[in-house]
Write a protein that holds these residues in place. Sequence first.
Motif, PDB file in Angstrom:
ATOM      1  N   ILE A 124     -14.370   1.253   3.188  1.00 38.42           N
ATOM      2  CA  ILE A 124     -13.119   0.862   3.858  1.00 38.42           C
ATOM      3  C   ILE A 124     -13.375   0.793   5.366  1.00 38.42           C
ATOM      4  CG2 ILE A 124     -10.662   1.388   4.179  1.00 38.42           C
ATOM      5  CD1 ILE A 124     -10.834   3.214   1.685  1.00 38.42           C
ATOM      6  N   ASP A 125     -14.012   1.834   5.867  1.00 38.16           N
ATOM      7  CA  ASP A 125     -14.285   1.898   7.310  1.00 38.16           C
ATOM      8  C   ASP A 125     -15.133   0.706   7.765  1.00 38.16           C
ATOM      9  OD1 ASP A 125     -14.238   3.782   9.783  1.00 38.16           O
ATOM     10  OD2 ASP A 125     -16.329   3.194   9.574  1.00 38.16           O
ATOM     11  N   LEU A 126     -16.181   0.384   6.999  1.00 38.22           N
ATOM     12  CA  LEU A 126     -17.073  -0.723   7.406  1.00 38.22           C
ATOM     13  C   LEU A 126     -16.356  -2.066   7.335  1.00 38.22           C
ATOM     14  CD1 LEU A 126     -20.443   0.264   5.627  1.00 38.22           C
ATOM     15  CD2 LEU A 126     -19.877   0.494   8.067  1.00 38.22           C
ATOM     16  N   THR A 127     -15.443  -2.203   6.373  1.00 42.06           N
ATOM     17  CA  THR A 127     -14.718  -3.478   6.263  1.00 42.06           C
ATOM     18  C   THR A 127     -13.770  -3.645   7.450  1.00 42.06           C
ATOM     19  OG1 THR A 127     -14.892  -3.265   3.877  1.00 42.06           O
ATOM     20  CG2 THR A 127     -13.350  -4.918   4.688  1.00 42.06           C
ATOM     21  N   PHE A 128     -13.097  -2.546   7.813  1.00 42.86           N
ATOM     22  CA  PHE A 128     -12.241  -2.615   9.008  1.00 42.86           C
ATOM     23  C   PHE A 128     -13.103  -2.917  10.246  1.00 42.86           C
ATOM     24  CE2 PHE A 128      -7.736  -1.143   8.530  1.00 42.86           C
ATOM     25  CZ  PHE A 128      -7.699  -1.111   7.144  1.00 42.86           C
ATOM     26  N   LYS A 129     -14.229  -2.252  10.319  1.00 46.39           N
ATOM     27  CA  LYS A 129     -15.117  -2.448  11.471  1.00 46.39           C
ATOM     28  C   LYS A 129     -15.546  -3.918  11.577  1.00 46.39           C
ATOM     29  CE  LYS A 129     -19.253   0.052  13.120  1.00 46.39           C
ATOM     30  NZ  LYS A 129     -20.287   0.991  12.659  1.00 46.39           N
ATOM     31  N   ALA A 130     -15.801  -4.538  10.407  1.00 47.77           N
ATOM     32  CA  ALA A 130     -16.288  -5.924  10.412  1.00 47.77           C
ATOM     33  C   ALA A 130     -15.187  -6.932  10.739  1.00 47.77           C
ATOM     34  CB  ALA A 130     -16.906  -6.260   9.050  1.00 47.77           C
ATOM     35  N   PHE A 131     -13.927  -6.627  10.377  1.00 46.73           N
ATOM     36  CA  PHE A 131     -12.900  -7.670  10.462  1.00 46.73           C
ATOM     37  C   PHE A 131     -11.786  -7.422  11.478  1.00 46.73           C
ATOM     38  CE2 PHE A 131     -14.646  -8.664   6.252  1.00 46.73           C
ATOM     39  CZ  PHE A 131     -14.764 -10.043   6.358  1.00 46.73           C
ATOM     40  N   ILE A 132     -11.551  -6.160  11.830  1.00 48.64           N
ATOM     41  CA  ILE A 132     -10.296  -5.873  12.545  1.00 48.64           C
ATOM     42  C   ILE A 132     -10.477  -5.781  14.056  1.00 48.64           C
ATOM     43  CG2 ILE A 132      -8.423  -4.156  12.766  1.00 48.64           C
ATOM     44  CD1 ILE A 132      -8.467  -5.885  10.140  1.00 48.64           C
ATOM     45  N   ASN A 133      -9.713  -6.622  14.752  1.00 48.20           N
ATOM     46  CA  ASN A 133      -9.581  -6.502  16.205  1.00 48.20           C
ATOM     47  C   ASN A 133      -8.320  -5.702  16.499  1.00 48.20           C
ATOM     48  OD1 ASN A 133     -11.798  -8.124  16.985  1.00 48.20           O
ATOM     49  ND2 ASN A 133     -10.605  -9.955  16.503  1.00 48.20           N
ATOM     50  N   LYS A 134      -8.252  -5.168  17.696  1.00 47.01           N
ATOM     51  CA  LYS A 134      -7.050  -4.447  18.132  1.00 47.01           C
ATOM     52  C   LYS A 134      -5.803  -5.325  17.888  1.00 47.01           C
ATOM     53  CE  LYS A 134      -5.149  -2.180  22.161  1.00 47.01           C
ATOM     54  NZ  LYS A 134      -5.387  -1.672  23.480  1.00 47.01           N
ATOM     55  N   GLY A 135      -4.808  -4.751  17.224  1.00 50.19           N
ATOM     56  CA  GLY A 135      -3.547  -5.479  17.027  1.00 50.19           C
ATOM     57  C   GLY A 135      -3.492  -6.323  15.759  1.00 50.19           C
ATOM     58  N   ASP A 136      -4.631  -6.512  15.069  1.00 49.47           N
ATOM     59  CA  ASP A 136      -4.600  -7.299  13.823  1.00 49.47           C
ATOM     60  C   ASP A 136      -3.727  -6.597  12.787  1.00 49.47           C
ATOM     61  OD1 ASP A 136      -6.202  -9.345  14.679  1.00 49.47           O
ATOM     62  OD2 ASP A 136      -8.050  -8.572  13.759  1.00 49.47           O
ATOM     63  N   VAL A 137      -3.051  -7.408  11.985  1.00 53.50           N
ATOM     64  CA  VAL A 137      -2.182  -6.842  10.946  1.00 53.50           C
ATOM     65  C   VAL A 137      -2.971  -6.637   9.655  1.00 53.50           C
ATOM     66  CG1 VAL A 137      -0.174  -7.299   9.466  1.00 53.50           C
ATOM     67  CG2 VAL A 137      -0.078  -7.822  11.917  1.00 53.50           C
ATOM     68  N   VAL A 138      -2.781  -5.467   9.067  1.00 49.34           N
ATOM     69  CA  VAL A 138      -3.343  -5.152   7.750  1.00 49.34           C
ATOM     70  C   VAL A 138      -2.179  -4.805   6.828  1.00 49.34           C
ATOM     71  CG1 VAL A 138      -4.779  -3.523   6.454  1.00 49.34           C
ATOM     72  CG2 VAL A 138      -5.528  -4.325   8.702  1.00 49.34           C
ATOM     73  N   LEU A 139      -2.114  -5.489   5.688  1.00 46.36           N
ATOM     74  CA  LEU A 139      -1.057  -5.181   4.719  1.00 46.36           C
ATOM     75  C   LEU A 139      -1.561  -4.131   3.736  1.00 46.36           C
ATOM     76  CD1 LEU A 139       0.292  -8.747   3.763  1.00 46.36           C
ATOM     77  CD2 LEU A 139       1.150  -7.186   5.529  1.00 46.36           C
ATOM     78  N   VAL A 140      -0.669  -3.209   3.380  1.00 43.03           N
ATOM     79  CA  VAL A 140      -0.993  -2.208   2.359  1.00 43.03           C
ATOM     80  C   VAL A 140       0.197  -2.088   1.420  1.00 43.03           C
ATOM     81  CG1 VAL A 140      -2.547  -0.793   3.771  1.00 43.03           C
ATOM     82  CG2 VAL A 140      -0.099  -0.307   3.808  1.00 43.03           C
ATOM     83  N   GLU A 141      -0.091  -1.691   0.181  1.00 45.67           N
ATOM     84  CA  GLU A 141       1.006  -1.392  -0.733  1.00 45.67           C
ATOM     85  C   GLU A 141       1.700  -0.139  -0.192  1.00 45.67           C
ATOM     86  OE1 GLU A 141      -0.424  -1.190  -4.698  1.00 45.67           O
ATOM     87  OE2 GLU A 141       1.527  -0.653  -5.549  1.00 45.67           O
ATOM     88  N   ALA A 142       3.022  -0.095  -0.312  1.00 49.64           N
ATOM     89  CA  ALA A 142       3.748   1.107   0.131  1.00 49.64           C
ATOM     90  C   ALA A 142       4.232   1.854  -1.115  1.00 49.64           C
ATOM     91  CB  ALA A 142       4.935   0.704   0.995  1.00 49.64           C
ATOM     92  N   PRO A 143       3.647   3.011  -1.396  1.00 51.50           N
ATOM     93  CA  PRO A 143       2.696   3.820  -0.637  1.00 51.50           C
ATOM     94  C   PRO A 143       1.240   3.384  -0.828  1.00 51.50           C
ATOM     95  CG  PRO A 143       3.233   4.935  -2.681  1.00 51.50           C
ATOM     96  CD  PRO A 143       4.043   3.669  -2.668  1.00 51.50           C
ATOM     97  N   THR A 144       0.405   3.868   0.103  1.00 50.22           N
ATOM     98  CA  THR A 144      -1.025   3.522   0.062  1.00 50.22           C
ATOM     99  C   THR A 144      -1.891   4.791   0.124  1.00 50.22           C
ATOM    100  OG1 THR A 144      -2.723   2.099   1.045  1.00 50.22           O
ATOM    101  CG2 THR A 144      -1.301   3.273   2.584  1.00 50.22           C
ATOM    102  N   TYR A 145      -3.196   4.594  -0.031  1.00 50.37           N
ATOM    103  CA  TYR A 145      -4.163   5.702   0.068  1.00 50.37           C
ATOM    104  C   TYR A 145      -4.099   6.297   1.477  1.00 50.37           C
ATOM    105  CZ  TYR A 145      -8.826   7.841   0.513  1.00 50.37           C
ATOM    106  OH  TYR A 145      -9.881   8.688   0.761  1.00 50.37           O
ATOM    107  N   VAL A 146      -3.949   7.601   1.527  1.00 52.86           N
ATOM    108  CA  VAL A 146      -3.624   8.291   2.774  1.00 52.86           C
ATOM    109  C   VAL A 146      -4.650   8.111   3.904  1.00 52.86           C
ATOM    110  CG1 VAL A 146      -4.708  10.465   2.091  1.00 52.86           C
ATOM    111  CG2 VAL A 146      -2.704  10.522   3.554  1.00 52.86           C
ATOM    112  N   ALA A 147      -5.895   7.818   3.548  1.00 49.87           N
ATOM    113  CA  ALA A 147      -6.917   7.675   4.604  1.00 49.87           C
ATOM    114  C   ALA A 147      -6.813   6.337   5.324  1.00 49.87           C
ATOM    115  CB  ALA A 147      -8.310   7.815   4.000  1.00 49.87           C
TER     116      ALA A 147
END
Length: 399
Positions: free
Chosen positions: A106-129
């Motif tokens: 998860i961390d590496l995927t965020f590192k590869a794709f996410i810039n500051k301010g990018d939106v990430v959708l999650v199911e509510a509720p989601t995995y706590v980490a």
Amino acid sequence: MEYKFSDRCKNLEGNAIREIFKLISRPDIISFAGGMPASLALPKDDVLKIIDDLLTSDRAIALLQYGATEGYAPYLEAGREYVKRVGINTSDSSEILAISGGQQGIDLTFKAFINKGDVVLVEAPTYVAVPHIAKTYEAKLVGVASYEDGINLRDLENKIITENPKLLYLVPTFSNPTGKTLPVEKRKEIARITAKHNVILLEDNPYGELRYDGQTIPAIKSYDEAGNVVYLTSFSKTISPGMRVGLAVASAPVIRKLTIGKQATDVHTVTLSQAVATEFLKRGILDESLKRNIPVYKEKRDAMLKAMDKYFPKSAKWTHPSGGLFIWVTFPSNVDVSTDIFREAIARKVAYVSGDSSFVDGSGKNCLRLNFSNATVDDINKGIKILGELLKERVEGKC
Ligand SMILES: Cc1ncc(COP(=O)(O)O)c(C=O)c1O
């Protein structure tokens, strides 16, 4: 010393569940709070035998030396075979990466794709980490409504259109925290919708092998024609979380970026762990140990559901998972199980995780997560009775 922590890190707090662990590791507490495999399910003898075989073989030196970031070749080959169980076919080892547990994926995927301010959708509720990781990469998390059979597709498509997300994170099989599983038709739709809108789908599947009823369902990744799905799996729940070993599967350019990110993080996943997991797969030990452990977990799940029927207040609703490690309980919206009731449960020596840590908007105080894998059946009966009595005392007058 006045520490000048980075902007990224200075507002980070510990992951709520890791913090609760400190409280609940007391032996006098019946804990339904963790997400760990049962201690008796950890295959100590098998691991010992395999390590003895490996370190007395001519591979010993290679296993103790630095290895390739991409992973130990026999592990990647066994991993490509393993993911076929959920319908994933890789063309070669450029589409797979050894990772140090799903969390790193998860961390590496965020590192590869996410810039500051990018939106990430999650199911509510989601995995706590995930909120924790999102904060580290300064993503904006947006929750998507969840139905009995998982994420709501209409809300998903609306949010994709209005929020322009870069990534959607999902645990489609025996979700943490709800235990829900997405049916096949919805999986195909999610593959289609995310591809159409150019959204990366991060499909996290650490629990899929722990199935107590029904048949295996193909991963969403198996319907991925556009190359937008990153699939993660892990041996933490099926072999050992302490070994820190898992797999990421994605298109070759994505795996390359994850690999470069991993070089900076931990150079490579512990080769000995990769080699042990390889032997678990090649010698059929994983399947043997699943055959042993699944009936045990199923018995615990059934015991917990039965005790909940008997002791929980009638106003509560809960999931009936076909696998995984969790049951998710929802109370009417005016009930708060996150503070006083939680403290009183700890005082009565029973622990759970309150639901608000799994929502990105502070809601979920009327929900809680129960884990059934790590307590004995006797403790499940005892703990659910204590919790049910407390909840009835505090909740029934309010409804
Ligand atoms: C949904 C989910 N993803 C990832 C992880 C992390 O697991 P691992 O030990 O493989 O890093 C967990 C652990 O509980 C989990 O529940």
